[in-house]
Design a protein around this motif. Structure first.
Motif, PDB file in Angstrom:
ATOM      1  N   VAL A 249       0.842  -1.208   0.000  1.00 20.82           N
ATOM      2  CA  VAL A 249       0.000   0.000   0.000  1.00 20.82           C
ATOM      3  C   VAL A 249       0.877   1.259   0.000  1.00 20.82           C
ATOM      4  N   HIS A 250       0.653   2.125  -0.967  1.00 20.07           N
ATOM      5  CA  HIS A 250       1.338   3.421  -1.017  1.00 20.07           C
ATOM      6  C   HIS A 250       0.274   4.511  -1.054  1.00 20.07           C
ATOM      7  N   LEU A 251       0.456   5.495  -0.197  1.00 18.05           N
ATOM      8  CA  LEU A 251      -0.538   6.564  -0.089  1.00 18.05           C
ATOM      9  C   LEU A 251       0.214   7.884  -0.132  1.00 18.05           C
ATOM     10  N   TRP A 252      -0.160   8.787  -1.032  1.00 15.11           N
ATOM     11  CA  TRP A 252       0.552  10.058  -1.133  1.00 15.11           C
ATOM     12  C   TRP A 252      -0.381  11.140  -1.662  1.00 15.11           C
ATOM     13  N   GLN A 253       0.112  12.370  -1.632  1.00 18.06           N
ATOM     14  CA  GLN A 253      -0.655  13.497  -2.167  1.00 18.06           C
ATOM     15  C   GLN A 253      -0.053  13.917  -3.500  1.00 18.06           C
ATOM     16  N   ILE A 254      -0.888  13.957  -4.515  1.00  8.32           N
ATOM     17  CA  ILE A 254      -0.431  14.418  -5.828  1.00  8.32           C
ATOM     18  C   ILE A 254      -0.173  15.924  -5.722  1.00  8.32           C
ATOM     19  N   ASP A 255      -1.134  16.634  -5.157  1.00 14.80           N
ATOM     20  CA  ASP A 255      -0.931  18.042  -4.826  1.00 14.80           C
ATOM     21  C   ASP A 255      -1.769  18.294  -3.581  1.00 14.80           C
ATOM     22  N   GLU A 256      -2.002  19.542  -3.281  1.00 11.46           N
ATOM     23  CA  GLU A 256      -2.654  19.853  -2.006  1.00 11.46           C
ATOM     24  C   GLU A 256      -4.059  19.265  -1.887  1.00 11.46           C
ATOM     25  N   HIS A 257      -4.769  19.144  -3.018  1.00 10.93           N
ATOM     26  CA  HIS A 257      -6.164  18.725  -2.944  1.00 10.93           C
ATOM     27  C   HIS A 257      -6.435  17.296  -3.369  1.00 10.93           C
ATOM     28  N   HIS A 258      -5.453  16.632  -3.969  1.00  9.59           N
ATOM     29  CA  HIS A 258      -5.729  15.295  -4.492  1.00  9.59           C
ATOM     30  C   HIS A 258      -4.783  14.254  -3.909  1.00  9.59           C
ATOM     31  N   SER A 259      -5.373  13.238  -3.297  1.00  7.08           N
ATOM     32  CA  SER A 259      -4.573  12.150  -2.747  1.00  7.08           C
ATOM     33  C   SER A 259      -4.723  10.940  -3.642  1.00  7.08           C
ATOM     34  N   SER A 260      -3.732  10.057  -3.566  1.00  2.06           N
ATOM     35  CA  SER A 260      -3.745   8.890  -4.429  1.00  2.06           C
ATOM     36  C   SER A 260      -3.296   7.679  -3.628  1.00  2.06           C
ATOM     37  N   VAL A 261      -3.888   6.519  -3.924  1.00  3.96           N
ATOM     38  CA  VAL A 261      -3.468   5.297  -3.245  1.00  3.96           C
ATOM     39  C   VAL A 261      -3.194   4.233  -4.292  1.00  3.96           C
ATOM     40  N   GLU A 262      -2.207   3.389  -3.989  1.00  3.61           N
ATOM     41  CA  GLU A 262      -1.833   2.311  -4.899  1.00  3.61           C
ATOM     42  C   GLU A 262      -1.678   1.072  -4.023  1.00  3.61           C
ATOM     43  N   ALA A 263      -2.254  -0.060  -4.441  1.00  5.88           N
ATOM     44  CA  ALA A 263      -2.176  -1.253  -3.591  1.00  5.88           C
ATOM     45  C   ALA A 263      -2.387  -2.532  -4.383  1.00  5.88           C
ATOM     46  N   HIS A 264      -1.910  -3.629  -3.804  1.00 12.07           N
ATOM     47  CA  HIS A 264      -2.224  -4.955  -4.337  1.00 12.07           C
ATOM     48  C   HIS A 264      -3.349  -5.512  -3.468  1.00 12.07           C
ATOM     49  N   VAL A 265      -4.399  -5.966  -4.113  1.00 11.27           N
ATOM     50  CA  VAL A 265      -5.568  -6.461  -3.367  1.00 11.27           C
ATOM     51  C   VAL A 265      -5.836  -7.913  -3.764  1.00 11.27           C
ATOM     52  N   VAL A 266      -5.892  -8.795  -2.759  1.00 11.09           N
ATOM     53  CA  VAL A 266      -6.236 -10.201  -3.020  1.00 11.09           C
ATOM     54  C   VAL A 266      -7.753 -10.312  -2.906  1.00 11.09           C
ATOM     55  N   VAL A 267      -8.397 -10.658  -4.035  1.00  8.14           N
ATOM     56  CA  VAL A 267      -9.861 -10.662  -4.079  1.00  8.14           C
ATOM     57  C   VAL A 267     -10.396 -12.082  -4.263  1.00  8.14           C
ATOM     58  N   ALA A 268     -11.317 -12.451  -3.385  1.00 13.21           N
ATOM     59  CA  ALA A 268     -12.054 -13.710  -3.565  1.00 13.21           C
ATOM     60  C   ALA A 268     -13.481 -13.304  -3.900  1.00 13.21           C
ATOM     61  N   GLY A 269     -13.976 -13.664  -5.064  1.00  4.83           N
ATOM     62  CA  GLY A 269     -15.341 -13.281  -5.428  1.00  4.83           C
ATOM     63  C   GLY A 269     -15.346 -12.430  -6.684  1.00  4.83           C
ATOM     64  N   GLU A 270     -16.473 -11.755  -6.899  1.00  2.00           N
ATOM     65  CA  GLU A 270     -16.653 -10.933  -8.100  1.00  2.00           C
ATOM     66  C   GLU A 270     -15.725  -9.710  -8.045  1.00  2.00           C
ATOM     67  N   THR A 271     -14.705  -9.747  -8.890  1.00  2.00           N
ATOM     68  CA  THR A 271     -13.677  -8.703  -8.835  1.00  2.00           C
ATOM     69  C   THR A 271     -14.249  -7.298  -8.977  1.00  2.00           C
TER      70      THR A 271
END
Length: 306
Positions: free
Chosen positions: A246-268
């Motif tokens: 999981v990586h969480l950061w601010q693109i600029d003052e008003h916009h945040s962004s998250v990036e992650a690997h998610v293990v999904v069981a079920g309807e993706t």
């Protein structure tokens, strides 16, 4: 560009995505007035012999410069994103604020040294000149602060300029007080004392304000939000077995962004829609990049929560 969620705090027509031209005109006016004032104060400081008046002038010059940088950064930040700058130019404002605060720190250290040097040899000072010029400065600072106030609510960059002005108004009041003390009591030490106080004030001010700017440039998580909290919340969504990288950061003052690997069981697509909905509602994160893994495939869960 998505409309940011802070905008309700500002009156709609002042929001910098909606009416940028009016904002630019205001800033141009503020810059012109501050530059004229700086020249007047430096001349007044030299004629009257007051270092505190020159300190106030330098503070005003830093104001004008901060407005120039903020003005340029606003223009640049409005450019659409392109192949070279895929996140757009929004961070120009953050970089501008950083440059501003660093120059303020350097100036305040210089003023401090000058003020201290004058303790042993306080100069003759013309109190009236000091009072009149600092009085004009105070009026200009208040007008500039009024011009930039509504814009400062939703821009870190303009807020830096607005706070400079408020700080300036305070230093002008101090200089007027110093001029009065010299007229009434002829206590010359007040000028170097005020010079040192003003310089320390500018330094403290810049130090406090630069921290959130550095945080954004260092790709820190938005203030008050931690990556582990976001990961835990995502893990609670039904159908999500594990969340890592999981990586969480601010693109600029008003916009945040998250990036992650998610293990999904079920309807993706259903699970991802729920995860994205949660990120938006609970954390105000509108931009997320999620890599989906099936249970038992891809990374070993939890091996790296970098």
């Amino acid at each position: 560009m998505p409309h940011d969620h802070h905008s309700h705090a500002a009156h709609g027509h002042h929001h910098h995505h909606i009416d940028p031209e009016a904002g630019d005109a205001r800033m141009a006016a503020a810059i012109g007035v501050n530059l004229l004032l700086t020249v007047a104060q430096i001349i007044g400081g030299v004629i009257s012999g007051s270092m505190a008046l020159i300190a106030d002038a330098i503070h005003n010059l830093s104001d004008a410069v901060s407005l120039v940088i903020a003005f340029g950064a606003r223009k640049l930040a409005r450019r659409p994103r392109d192949g070279a700058m895929t996140f757009g130019y929004g961070r120009a404002e953050v970089v501008a604020a950083m440059i501003n605060y660093i120059t303020l720190m350097v100036i305040s250290i210089y003023l401090f040294a000058e003020g201290v040097a004058r303790f042993w040899n306080p100069p003759e000072i013309e109190g009236w000149i000091v009072i009149i010029i600092a009085g004009i400065a105070l009026a200009v600072d208040l007008v500039t602060a009024a011009l930039t106030y509504s814009m400062s609510k939703n821009s870190l960059n303009i807020r830096a300029a607005f706070l400079h002005n408020l700080a300036d108004a305070g230093t002008s009041v101090a200089v007027i007080f110093g001029g009065a003390v010299i007229l009434i009591y002829d206590w010359r030490l007040i000028d170097p004392i005020l010079t040192v106080v003003i310089s320390l004030y500018i330094l403290w001010h810049a130090f406090v304000e630069i921290r959130p700017v550095i945080r954004i440039l260092m790709l820190g998580a938005p203030d008050g939000t931690r990556a582990d909290e976001v990961a835990a919340a995502m893990g609670e969504v039904e159908g999500v077995e594990d969340v890592h990288h999981v990586h969480l950061w601010q693109i600029d003052e008003h916009h945040s962004s998250v990036e992650a690997h998610v293990v999904v069981a079920g309807e993706t697509h259903v699970v991802l829609a729920q995860v994205k909905g949660l990120l938006k509602e609970r954390f105000s994160i509108t931009h997320s990049t999620l890599e989906v893994e099936a249970p038992g495939q891809g990374c070993v869960p939890g091996s790296e929560v970098s």
